[in-house]
Design a protein around this motif. Structure first.
Motif, PDB file in Angstrom:
ATOM      1  N   GLU A   1      46.472 -33.360  16.225  1.00 32.31           N
ATOM      2  CA  GLU A   1      46.446 -34.106  14.933  1.00 32.31           C
ATOM      3  C   GLU A   1      45.582 -32.737  13.954  1.00 32.31           C
ATOM      4  O   GLU A   1      44.398 -32.652  14.521  1.00 32.31           O
ATOM      5  N   ASN A   2      46.150 -32.507  13.014  1.00 34.51           N
ATOM      6  CA  ASN A   2      45.336 -31.519  12.224  1.00 34.51           C
ATOM      7  C   ASN A   2      44.731 -30.549  12.969  1.00 34.51           C
ATOM      8  O   ASN A   2      43.591 -29.887  12.731  1.00 34.51           O
ATOM      9  N   GLY A   3      45.763 -29.947  13.773  1.00 37.27           N
ATOM     10  CA  GLY A   3      45.229 -28.844  14.591  1.00 37.27           C
ATOM     11  C   GLY A   3      44.199 -28.979  16.003  1.00 37.27           C
ATOM     12  O   GLY A   3      43.814 -28.076  16.473  1.00 37.27           O
ATOM     13  N   LYS A   4      44.071 -30.352  15.831  1.00 38.26           N
ATOM     14  CA  LYS A   4      42.896 -30.525  16.974  1.00 38.26           C
ATOM     15  C   LYS A   4      43.665 -31.388  18.078  1.00 38.26           C
ATOM     16  O   LYS A   4      44.476 -32.343  17.863  1.00 38.26           O
ATOM     17  N   ILE A   5      43.120 -31.292  19.397  1.00 41.69           N
ATOM     18  CA  ILE A   5      43.543 -31.883  20.629  1.00 41.69           C
ATOM     19  C   ILE A   5      43.232 -33.402  20.469  1.00 41.69           C
ATOM     20  O   ILE A   5      41.910 -33.611  20.583  1.00 41.69           O
ATOM     21  N   VAL A   6      44.200 -34.389  20.781  1.00 37.24           N
ATOM     22  CA  VAL A   6      43.831 -35.828  20.701  1.00 37.24           C
ATOM     23  C   VAL A   6      44.549 -36.478  21.960  1.00 37.24           C
ATOM     24  O   VAL A   6      44.162 -37.670  22.103  1.00 37.24           O
ATOM     25  N   GLU A   7      45.644 -35.956  22.730  1.00 35.85           N
ATOM     26  CA  GLU A   7      46.049 -36.645  23.807  1.00 35.85           C
ATOM     27  C   GLU A   7      46.559 -35.558  24.671  1.00 35.85           C
ATOM     28  O   GLU A   7      47.023 -34.525  24.492  1.00 35.85           O
ATOM     29  N   HIS A   8      46.839 -35.993  26.153  1.00 38.83           N
ATOM     30  CA  HIS A   8      47.308 -35.131  27.045  1.00 38.83           C
ATOM     31  C   HIS A   8      48.090 -35.874  28.354  1.00 38.83           C
ATOM     32  O   HIS A   8      47.665 -37.152  28.585  1.00 38.83           O
ATOM     33  N   TRP A   9      49.099 -35.287  28.741  1.00 38.76           N
ATOM     34  CA  TRP A   9      49.878 -35.612  29.789  1.00 38.76           C
ATOM     35  C   TRP A   9      49.799 -34.341  30.806  1.00 38.76           C
ATOM     36  O   TRP A   9      49.837 -33.396  30.308  1.00 38.76           O
ATOM     37  N   ASP A  10      50.070 -34.680  31.713  1.00 39.62           N
ATOM     38  CA  ASP A  10      50.404 -33.433  32.699  1.00 39.62           C
ATOM     39  C   ASP A  10      51.038 -34.049  34.023  1.00 39.62           C
ATOM     40  O   ASP A  10      51.368 -35.192  34.463  1.00 39.62           O
ATOM     41  N   VAL A  11      51.800 -33.099  34.609  1.00 39.48           N
ATOM     42  CA  VAL A  11      52.642 -33.314  35.832  1.00 39.48           C
ATOM     43  C   VAL A  11      52.091 -31.995  36.772  1.00 39.48           C
ATOM     44  O   VAL A  11      52.085 -30.886  36.353  1.00 39.48           O
ATOM     45  N   ALA A  12      51.599 -32.476  38.147  1.00 38.28           N
ATOM     46  CA  ALA A  12      51.374 -31.111  39.094  1.00 38.28           C
ATOM     47  C   ALA A  12      52.031 -31.190  40.332  1.00 38.28           C
ATOM     48  O   ALA A  12      52.268 -32.585  40.802  1.00 38.28           O
ATOM     49  N   GLN A  13      52.496 -30.187  40.907  1.00 45.33           N
ATOM     50  CA  GLN A  13      53.161 -30.365  42.157  1.00 45.33           C
ATOM     51  C   GLN A  13      52.549 -29.044  43.051  1.00 45.33           C
ATOM     52  O   GLN A  13      52.462 -27.798  42.535  1.00 45.33           O
ATOM     53  N   GLU A  14      52.262 -29.494  44.353  1.00 46.10           N
ATOM     54  CA  GLU A  14      51.586 -28.280  45.108  1.00 46.10           C
ATOM     55  C   GLU A  14      53.067 -27.456  45.509  1.00 46.10           C
ATOM     56  O   GLU A  14      54.377 -27.758  45.578  1.00 46.10           O
ATOM     57  N   ILE A  15      52.839 -25.986  45.388  1.00 47.76           N
ATOM     58  CA  ILE A  15      53.530 -25.019  45.547  1.00 47.76           C
ATOM     59  C   ILE A  15      53.977 -25.025  47.240  1.00 47.76           C
ATOM     60  O   ILE A  15      53.055 -24.646  48.031  1.00 47.76           O
ATOM     61  N   PRO A  16      55.005 -25.222  47.618  1.00 46.77           N
ATOM     62  CA  PRO A  16      55.567 -24.997  49.189  1.00 46.77           C
ATOM     63  C   PRO A  16      55.323 -23.579  49.508  1.00 46.77           C
ATOM     64  O   PRO A  16      55.747 -22.671  49.062  1.00 46.77           O
ATOM     65  N   GLU A  17      55.341 -23.505  51.087  1.00 47.06           N
ATOM     66  CA  GLU A  17      55.409 -22.272  51.667  1.00 47.06           C
ATOM     67  C   GLU A  17      56.321 -21.603  51.583  1.00 47.06           C
ATOM     68  O   GLU A  17      56.634 -20.370  51.435  1.00 47.06           O
ATOM     69  N   LYS A  18      57.754 -22.162  51.727  1.00 47.80           N
ATOM     70  CA  LYS A  18      59.064 -21.822  51.733  1.00 47.80           C
ATOM     71  C   LYS A  18      59.865 -22.464  51.105  1.00 47.80           C
ATOM     72  O   LYS A  18      59.731 -23.704  50.317  1.00 47.80           O
ATOM     73  N   MET A  19      60.914 -21.628  50.245  1.00 53.45           N
ATOM     74  CA  MET A  19      61.956 -22.201  49.434  1.00 53.45           C
ATOM     75  C   MET A  19      63.282 -21.773  49.682  1.00 53.45           C
ATOM     76  O   MET A  19      63.244 -20.635  50.072  1.00 53.45           O
ATOM     77  N   PRO A  20      64.220 -22.502  49.327  1.00 53.21           N
ATOM     78  CA  PRO A  20      65.697 -22.021  49.731  1.00 53.21           C
ATOM     79  C   PRO A  20      66.146 -20.904  48.600  1.00 53.21           C
ATOM     80  O   PRO A  20      67.239 -20.864  48.739  1.00 53.21           O
ATOM     81  N   HIS A  21      65.311 -20.317  47.960  1.00 50.56           N
ATOM     82  CA  HIS A  21      65.726 -19.144  47.202  1.00 50.56           C
ATOM     83  C   HIS A  21      64.630 -18.062  47.058  1.00 50.56           C
ATOM     84  O   HIS A  21      63.615 -18.632  47.407  1.00 50.56           O
ATOM     85  N   GLY A  22      64.652 -17.127  46.363  1.00 47.31           N
ATOM     86  CA  GLY A  22      63.553 -16.089  46.370  1.00 47.31           C
ATOM     87  C   GLY A  22      62.998 -16.217  44.709  1.00 47.31           C
ATOM     88  O   GLY A  22      62.470 -15.212  44.476  1.00 47.31           O
ATOM     89  N   ASN A  23      63.298 -17.007  43.897  1.00 50.56           N
ATOM     90  CA  ASN A  23      62.880 -17.053  42.431  1.00 50.56           C
ATOM     91  C   ASN A  23      61.422 -17.497  42.244  1.00 50.56           C
ATOM     92  O   ASN A  23      61.143 -17.453  41.128  1.00 50.56           O
ATOM     93  N   GLY A  24      60.697 -17.948  43.318  1.00 51.09           N
ATOM     94  CA  GLY A  24      59.525 -18.973  43.007  1.00 51.09           C
ATOM     95  C   GLY A  24      59.518 -19.960  42.032  1.00 51.09           C
ATOM     96  O   GLY A  24      60.690 -20.379  41.608  1.00 51.09           O
ATOM     97  N   MET A  25      58.305 -20.737  41.943  1.00 51.09           N
ATOM     98  CA  MET A  25      58.283 -21.729  40.987  1.00 51.09           C
ATOM     99  C   MET A  25      58.023 -21.272  39.418  1.00 51.09           C
ATOM    100  O   MET A  25      57.831 -22.194  38.547  1.00 51.09           O
ATOM    101  N   PHE A  26      57.855 -20.000  39.151  1.00 51.46           N
ATOM    102  CA  PHE A  26      57.539 -19.693  37.889  1.00 51.46           C
ATOM    103  C   PHE A  26      58.640 -18.484  37.412  1.00 51.46           C
ATOM    104  O   PHE A  26      59.171 -18.232  38.128  1.00 51.46           O
TER     105      PHE A  26
END
Lengths: 144, 144
Positions: free
Chosen positions: B119-144
């Protein structure tokens, strides 16, 4: 009343077109999401894909075929699953969804953020982050 | 060369001002995030807060005092933790960060999406979602 305006200023009038693209991208992603996650209708969802679908979800197979397998998995294992879109954002070629996803009715479900990249209004890349919603939190604000 | 342009069109020239707000909001949130998560300097981060800080993270105490306690926790338990901002988006009063957070150097860490409302350039509220990065994935694209 009329004003004399240099032609250079007219170039700035392209800004509303960019805003229109953002809205069009939001609409495309929301329609895709409803078709895919809630209707679980791969054919209806597939028309929103561009020529590729680069997958960053750490559990899903890459590509459009990988997404088709994911929808088949949802239909078979979680036919009553439902994803409620809580917020929709767009910036540049990206659309971001904040979602409450419940795989089995009556469970708390997960908070998810999905990020889609579009090219020419079509979805070509996807990232997401998912987290189980805990039973208790140290505040009464919820995760949404 | 000059054109006659109706005054109604001039109103559309306000679009770039809105774009400037989006960029200012992005800069404020990135500076806040670096001060808070990486420098772990509550005082430096606190100047970006508005009059309140509504917290939706399911593990954190509500409010600015709750955030102060979180920074103290990071300083004590994970002094070498580092959060790398991978993407920054802004839409309306919201700024969204896609982050790779590593609490202990050498570990895979977590993928996080943080959503801030300003609000007016100042932070007033926050949400987040977090997930552990697994060792193996079925593709080579990574999570980012």
């Amino acid at each position: 009343m009329k004003w004399l305006v240099p032609i250079a200023l007219l170039a700035m009038l392209s800004a509303p077109a960019a805003a229109a693209d953002l809205e069009a991208n939001k609409k495309a992603v929301v329609a895709f999401y409803e078709a895919a996650l809630n209707s679980k209708d791969f054919e209806a969802a597939a028309k929103y894909f561009g020529p590729q679908y680069i997958q960053h979800n750490p559990g899903a197979q890459d590509g459009i075929e990988g997404f088709k397998a994911f929808i088949a998995f949802l239909r078979e294992k979680f036919p009553s699953s439902h994803s409620e879109i809580k917020k929709v954002f767009a910036d540049g070629d990206y659309v971001i969804l904040h979602v409450h996803a419940v795989r089995e009715p009556g469970t708390r479900g997960r908070a998810i953020v999905d990020i889609f990249r579009l090219e020419n209004g079509k979805i070509v890349e996807h990232w997401d982050v998912a987290q189980e919603i805990p039973e208790k939190m140290p505040h009464g604000n919820g995760m949404f």
